[in-house]
Structures are given as C-alpha cells and as structure tokens.
Design an enzyme around this catalytic site. Sequence first.
Site, PDB file in Angstrom:
ATOM      1  CG  ASN A   9      36.641  14.537   5.868  1.00  0.00           C
ATOM      2  OD1 ASN A   9      37.350  14.026   6.735  1.00  0.00           O
ATOM      3  ND2 ASN A   9      36.641  14.126   4.606  1.00  0.00           N
ATOM      4  CD1 TRP A  10      37.738  18.325  11.240  1.00  0.00           C
ATOM      5  CD2 TRP A  10      38.877  17.580  13.015  1.00  0.00           C
ATOM      6  NE1 TRP A  10      37.198  18.896  12.362  1.00  0.00           N
ATOM      7  CE2 TRP A  10      37.879  18.459  13.464  1.00  0.00           C
ATOM      8  CE3 TRP A  10      39.719  16.990  13.952  1.00  0.00           C
ATOM      9  CZ2 TRP A  10      37.696  18.762  14.813  1.00  0.00           C
ATOM     10  CZ3 TRP A  10      39.545  17.283  15.289  1.00  0.00           C
ATOM     11  CH2 TRP A  10      38.546  18.165  15.715  1.00  0.00           C
ATOM     12  CG  HIS A  97      36.317  11.562   1.050  1.00  0.00           C
ATOM     13  ND1 HIS A  97      37.356  11.880   0.212  1.00  0.00           N
ATOM     14  CD2 HIS A  97      35.822  12.731   1.507  1.00  0.00           C
ATOM     15  CE1 HIS A  97      37.486  13.201   0.185  1.00  0.00           C
ATOM     16  NE2 HIS A  97      36.574  13.745   0.953  1.00  0.00           N
ATOM     17  CD  GLU A  99      40.622  13.242   0.317  1.00  0.00           C
ATOM     18  OE1 GLU A  99      40.563  12.915   1.507  1.00  0.00           O
ATOM     19  OE2 GLU A  99      40.487  14.425  -0.069  1.00  0.00           O
ATOM     20  CD  GLU A 169      33.078  15.614  -0.204  1.00  0.00           C
ATOM     21  OE1 GLU A 169      33.141  16.549   0.584  1.00  0.00           O
ATOM     22  OE2 GLU A 169      33.888  14.669  -0.202  1.00  0.00           O
ATOM     23  N   GLY A 175      39.752  20.355  -2.310  1.00  0.00           N
ATOM     24  CA  GLY A 175      41.084  20.843  -1.976  1.00  0.00           C
ATOM     25  C   GLY A 175      41.745  21.674  -3.062  1.00  0.00           C
ATOM     26  N   GLY A 236      36.143  20.302   4.125  1.00  0.00           N
ATOM     27  CA  GLY A 236      37.488  19.800   4.409  1.00  0.00           C
ATOM     28  C   GLY A 236      38.338  20.889   5.054  1.00  0.00           C
ATOM     29  N   GLY A 237      39.197  21.509   4.254  1.00  0.00           N
ATOM     30  CA  GLY A 237      40.168  22.484   4.760  1.00  0.00           C
ATOM     31  C   GLY A 237      39.585  23.527   5.698  1.00  0.00           C
TER      32      GLY A 237
HETATM   33  P1  13P Z   1      37.865  20.732   0.857  1.00  0.00           P
HETATM   34  O1  13P Z   1      36.768  21.486   1.584  1.00  0.00           O
HETATM   35  O2  13P Z   1      39.205  20.896   1.510  1.00  0.00           O
HETATM   36  O3  13P Z   1      37.858  21.009  -0.605  1.00  0.00           O
HETATM   37  O4  13P Z   1      37.522  19.171   1.033  1.00  0.00           O
HETATM   38  C1  13P Z   1      36.235  18.742   0.811  1.00  0.00           C
HETATM   39  C2  13P Z   1      36.141  17.336   1.258  1.00  0.00           C
HETATM   40  O5  13P Z   1      36.776  16.465   0.704  1.00  0.00           O
HETATM   41  C3  13P Z   1      35.282  17.048   2.405  1.00  0.00           C
HETATM   42  O6  13P Z   1      35.098  15.679   2.567  1.00  0.00           O
END
Ligand code: 13P
Length: 252
Positions: A9-10, A97, A99, A169, A175, A236-237
């Site tokens: 997930n960029w 998600h 977010e 998650e 993050g 993510g990252g």
């Molecule tokens: P990180 O891997 O950056 O913690 O993010 C996870 C994420 O939210 C993937 O959707």
Amino acid sequence: MRKNIVAGNWKMNKSFEQAEDLVADLTEYFEENKPKGEVIVCPPNLYLEMASDYASESSVLNVSAQNVSEYDNGAYTGEISAEMLKGLDINHCIVGHSERRQYFNETDQQLANKVDKLLDFSIIPIFCIGESLEEREKNNHFNVVKAQLENGLFHLNSDEFSNVIIAYEPVWAIGTGVVATPEQAQEMHAYIRGLIAEKYGNNIANDTTILYGGSCNPKNAKILFANKDVDGGLIGGASLKAEDFIKIAESF
Ligand code: 13P
C-alpha cells in the site's frame, strides 16, 4: 481461495516517474524470481493505468486501488467508481483502511456499501480492520475487530464473502515502527478466523486469506508470516523500496 499474499500500500507517495520505476523494477525482478505467494501493488489512483499495463505483461504482479466510491456513478466530484477500476483491469481494492476511517470519517455502513460495489464488478476487496492503542489498552480489541467485521462484511452471503481478503492492521502498529508480536498477530488472526467459522462455516474460514499490516519489514516478515493464521502482509512504508518489498515477498 486462501493464498499467501504480499500487498504494498503506497498510500499518497511517489511521483509518476518514481512509481513507474518501482513497478518496472518489481515486474522485472519477479519475472525472473517467481515468489511463492501473490504480489499486489496498491498505487495512488493516477498511477493505476500505468501499473495495470505492467501487470498485464507480468505473470506475477497484480494491482489494487486504495479506495473506491460507495456510489455507482453521477454527481460525486472527486470520486472513482468500481466500474472505472474494472475498466482499467483492476481486480483488488483496499476498503476501510484505518486512515480512511480516521481522517475521512468513513463509517461501517459506507464501507459495507463499498464492498458491495466492488463485488458487483468482481473486484476483490482487501478489507482492513484493527483496533487503536487505547482500545487495546482497555482490552477491548477483540470487540472492536468483531464489530468491524460484522458491520462491514457479515451482510455478505457465503459466495460473496469467499471473494474477500481481510487485513488485520492494528492502528498502533501502522507507521510507528511498533510491530505486533507474532503472538499478538496470531492470536487476533485466529480470533478473526474463528468468527468467520461461526458465521460461514469452517470451510470458508479456512479458505479466507488474512493479512497482517503495521510496521512489517524485511526483518520481521518471516516470523510474522510463519504463523498458522497469518497469510501474508499489507505493507506500507517498506513497500516503497523495491529491495525491501522483494525481501518481504520472499519471506514465505
Ligand atoms: P506501515 O507498514 O507503514 O506501518 O503501514 C501499514 C499499512 O497501513 C498498510 O496498509
């Protein structure tokens, strides 16, 4: 069908040029070094067509959107419909998600609608659930995850549900560099699979892919994915660098 999957997930990152470089690097590498699991990239909408073109030439790469409208079409400025995604041969889409839930106030009902729209076009929802730190500290994490599952997905019939991927998650791990321990991940994944078994039966529960997401990286992926109920990761990252994402995809 239950699969080992690594999805990147960029989020809202990368210029077009950087995005194309990353997709090209991944396509080239995986063509020569076939991973054990499935690989999905989830770029921003503007790059979906480019990524989809690469995926059409690749036997490994799949592309997912990060979000979709809950509506079919019409006067919804800025929105992208499931039909539009399908038009670009996009076969997966992240829904719910944390977010989106947190910053864009997406409700369970909206997420359930989004899932329905995707399934109408045979697009696989990657449905995200997970508790906040406060909820875990209050020992309320199981209830939170249960409610998210019930409200977002359990209106589906068995056939529909069979097409959904789940991503656990925990918000406190996203993050932050604070990854869930393998025990915490396994415990929650087993709980989620148990809820699915209660609702849809053991066969469907055993066939459901449940990914872990939150500070997953090349160092911890193997130990997380080794758990019985952890079928891979939503990254993510660490999905923004080809080298790191490849290492994670090779952690099965
Ligand atoms: P990180 O891997 O950056 O913690 O993010 C996870 C994420 O939210 C993937 O959707």
